[in-house]
Design a protein around this motif. Structure first.
Motif, mmCIF file in Angstrom:
data_model
loop_
_atom_site.group_PDB
_atom_site.id
_atom_site.type_symbol
_atom_site.label_atom_id
_atom_site.label_comp_id
_atom_site.label_asym_id
_atom_site.label_seq_id
_atom_site.Cartn_x
_atom_site.Cartn_y
_atom_site.Cartn_z
ATOM 1 N N GLU A 36 48.369 47.458 24.827
ATOM 2 C CA GLU A 36 47.641 48.126 25.911
ATOM 3 C C GLU A 36 46.226 47.558 26.048
ATOM 4 O OE1 GLU A 36 47.715 52.284 25.004
ATOM 5 O OE2 GLU A 36 49.870 52.456 25.436
ATOM 6 N N ARG A 37 45.575 47.317 24.931
ATOM 7 C CA ARG A 37 44.205 46.808 24.938
ATOM 8 C C ARG A 37 44.120 45.438 25.600
ATOM 9 N NH1 ARG A 37 42.073 47.833 19.625
ATOM 10 N NH2 ARG A 37 44.011 46.824 19.102
ATOM 11 N N HIS A 38 45.138 44.597 25.414
ATOM 12 C CA HIS A 38 45.136 43.242 25.973
ATOM 13 C C HIS A 38 45.971 43.130 27.247
ATOM 14 C CE1 HIS A 38 42.988 41.657 22.529
ATOM 15 N NE2 HIS A 38 43.866 42.245 21.720
ATOM 16 N N ALA A 39 46.406 44.250 27.806
ATOM 17 C CA ALA A 39 47.214 44.289 29.030
ATOM 18 C C ALA A 39 48.507 43.481 28.873
ATOM 19 C CB ALA A 39 46.406 43.803 30.232
ATOM 20 N N LEU A 40 49.213 43.710 27.753
ATOM 21 C CA LEU A 40 50.479 43.044 27.473
ATOM 22 C C LEU A 40 51.608 44.064 27.529
ATOM 23 C CD1 LEU A 40 49.234 41.046 24.362
ATOM 24 C CD2 LEU A 40 49.579 40.137 26.666
ATOM 25 N N GLN A 41 52.825 43.569 27.688
ATOM 26 C CA GLN A 41 53.995 44.445 27.646
ATOM 27 C C GLN A 41 54.523 44.488 26.211
ATOM 28 O OE1 GLN A 41 56.726 42.643 30.358
ATOM 29 N NE2 GLN A 41 55.937 43.785 32.107
ATOM 30 N N PHE A 42 54.640 45.668 25.665
ATOM 31 C CA PHE A 42 55.212 45.877 24.333
ATOM 32 C C PHE A 42 56.725 45.980 24.517
ATOM 33 C CE2 PHE A 42 56.260 48.705 20.698
ATOM 34 C CZ PHE A 42 55.750 47.921 19.676
ATOM 35 N N LEU A 43 57.447 44.922 24.143
ATOM 36 C CA LEU A 43 58.871 44.831 24.437
ATOM 37 C C LEU A 43 59.720 45.625 23.457
ATOM 38 C CD1 LEU A 43 59.044 41.043 25.331
ATOM 39 C CD2 LEU A 43 58.809 42.986 26.875
ATOM 40 N N ASP A 44 60.794 46.170 23.933
ATOM 41 C CA ASP A 44 61.806 46.896 23.170
ATOM 42 C C ASP A 44 61.288 48.176 22.528
ATOM 43 O OD1 ASP A 44 63.557 44.807 23.808
ATOM 44 O OD2 ASP A 44 63.032 43.711 21.985
ATOM 45 N N ASP A 45 59.999 48.463 22.659
ATOM 46 C CA ASP A 45 59.389 49.683 22.138
ATOM 47 C C ASP A 45 59.740 49.937 20.670
ATOM 48 O OD1 ASP A 45 57.630 51.797 22.675
ATOM 49 O OD2 ASP A 45 59.304 53.190 22.784
ATOM 50 N N THR A 46 59.702 48.858 19.871
ATOM 51 C CA THR A 46 60.036 49.006 18.453
ATOM 52 C C THR A 46 59.370 47.917 17.617
ATOM 53 O OG1 THR A 46 61.852 49.335 16.904
ATOM 54 C CG2 THR A 46 62.132 47.593 18.524
ATOM 55 N N VAL A 47 59.295 48.160 16.327
ATOM 56 C CA VAL A 47 58.876 47.151 15.356
ATOM 57 C C VAL A 47 60.024 46.958 14.376
ATOM 58 C CG1 VAL A 47 56.392 47.606 15.528
ATOM 59 C CG2 VAL A 47 57.753 48.875 13.885
ATOM 60 N N ALA A 48 60.135 45.748 13.847
ATOM 61 C CA ALA A 48 61.209 45.429 12.910
ATOM 62 C C ALA A 48 60.621 45.131 11.537
ATOM 63 C CB ALA A 48 62.008 44.228 13.403
ATOM 64 N N PHE A 49 61.211 45.708 10.506
ATOM 65 C CA PHE A 49 60.769 45.470 9.137
ATOM 66 C C PHE A 49 61.033 44.012 8.773
ATOM 67 C CE2 PHE A 49 61.748 45.231 4.616
ATOM 68 C CZ PHE A 49 60.553 45.682 4.088
ATOM 69 N N ALA A 50 60.032 43.351 8.172
ATOM 70 C CA ALA A 50 60.182 41.941 7.821
ATOM 71 C C ALA A 50 59.977 41.659 6.334
ATOM 72 C CB ALA A 50 59.207 41.091 8.633
ATOM 73 N N ARG A 51 59.063 42.384 5.668
ATOM 74 C CA ARG A 51 58.734 42.043 4.284
ATOM 75 C C ARG A 51 58.155 43.248 3.554
ATOM 76 N NH1 ARG A 51 54.205 37.655 2.390
ATOM 77 N NH2 ARG A 51 54.773 37.672 0.205
ATOM 78 N N LEU A 52 58.427 43.300 2.247
ATOM 79 C CA LEU A 52 57.894 44.346 1.376
ATOM 80 C C LEU A 52 57.339 43.676 0.130
ATOM 81 C CD1 LEU A 52 57.850 47.517 0.816
ATOM 82 C CD2 LEU A 52 59.870 47.070 -0.556
ATOM 83 N N ARG A 53 56.109 44.035 -0.235
ATOM 84 C CA ARG A 53 55.504 43.460 -1.442
ATOM 85 C C ARG A 53 54.435 44.412 -1.956
ATOM 86 N NH1 ARG A 53 50.557 40.812 -0.014
ATOM 87 N NH2 ARG A 53 50.302 40.839 2.235
ATOM 88 N N LEU A 54 53.895 44.120 -3.110
ATOM 89 C CA LEU A 54 52.776 44.876 -3.655
ATOM 90 C C LEU A 54 51.496 44.085 -3.391
ATOM 91 C CD1 LEU A 54 54.219 46.066 -7.079
ATOM 92 C CD2 LEU A 54 53.905 47.412 -5.008
ATOM 93 N N ALA A 55 50.422 44.794 -3.034
ATOM 94 C CA ALA A 55 49.137 44.146 -2.768
ATOM 95 C C ALA A 55 48.021 45.108 -3.129
ATOM 96 C CB ALA A 55 49.040 43.738 -1.305
ATOM 97 N N ARG A 56 46.840 44.560 -3.338
ATOM 98 C CA ARG A 56 45.675 45.367 -3.680
ATOM 99 C C ARG A 56 44.767 45.542 -2.469
ATOM 100 N NH1 ARG A 56 45.486 46.396 -9.008
ATOM 101 N NH2 ARG A 56 46.671 45.025 -10.366
ATOM 102 N N ASP A 57 44.158 46.725 -2.370
ATOM 103 C CA ASP A 57 43.205 46.969 -1.295
ATOM 104 C C ASP A 57 41.823 46.480 -1.728
ATOM 105 O OD1 ASP A 57 42.283 48.883 -3.057
ATOM 106 O OD2 ASP A 57 42.873 50.595 -1.834
#
Length: 102
Positions: A36-57
């Motif tokens: 919305e901020r960049h005036a783009l179309q967000f397709l399929d109205d979904t996100v797909a899981f790609a990766r899981l890992r441990l990380a530090r903040d």
């Protein structure tokens, strides 16, 4: 003994599943907002899981980092890739494939 271990395992699995659902919903909201901020179309109205890992903040705390991908369009007739990294329940990074500004 085994009953207690089984109950603990079920509890941990349920906690992980619910935490993953919350992180996915926040990633979905972040992708929509970025489009919305960049005036783009967000397709399929979904996100797909790609990766899981441990990380530090930034404070050195260990969290689960989940990467989600999504597609967007800048012209309406193409698909470009975006990626969102959630560290715990917080947005850590959001990347959009280069697109033409209109």
């Amino acid at each position: 003994m085994w009953e207690g271990a089984t109950i603990a395992l079920i509890g941990l699995t349920t906690f992980f599943w619910l935490d993953s659902l919350r992180a996915r919903e926040r990633a979905l909201r972040a992708g929509r907002t970025a489009c919305e901020r960049h005036a783009l179309q967000f397709l399929d109205d979904t996100v797909a899981f790609a990766r899981l890992r441990l990380a530090r903040d930034d404070d050195g705390q260990l969290h689960i980092a989940r990467t989600y991908t999504f597609e967007f369009s800048d012209t309406g007739n193409n698909r470009r890739l975006g990626a969102i990294v959630m560290l715990g329940g917080e947005l850590q990074d959001l990347q959009l494939e280069p697109f033409r500004m209109q």
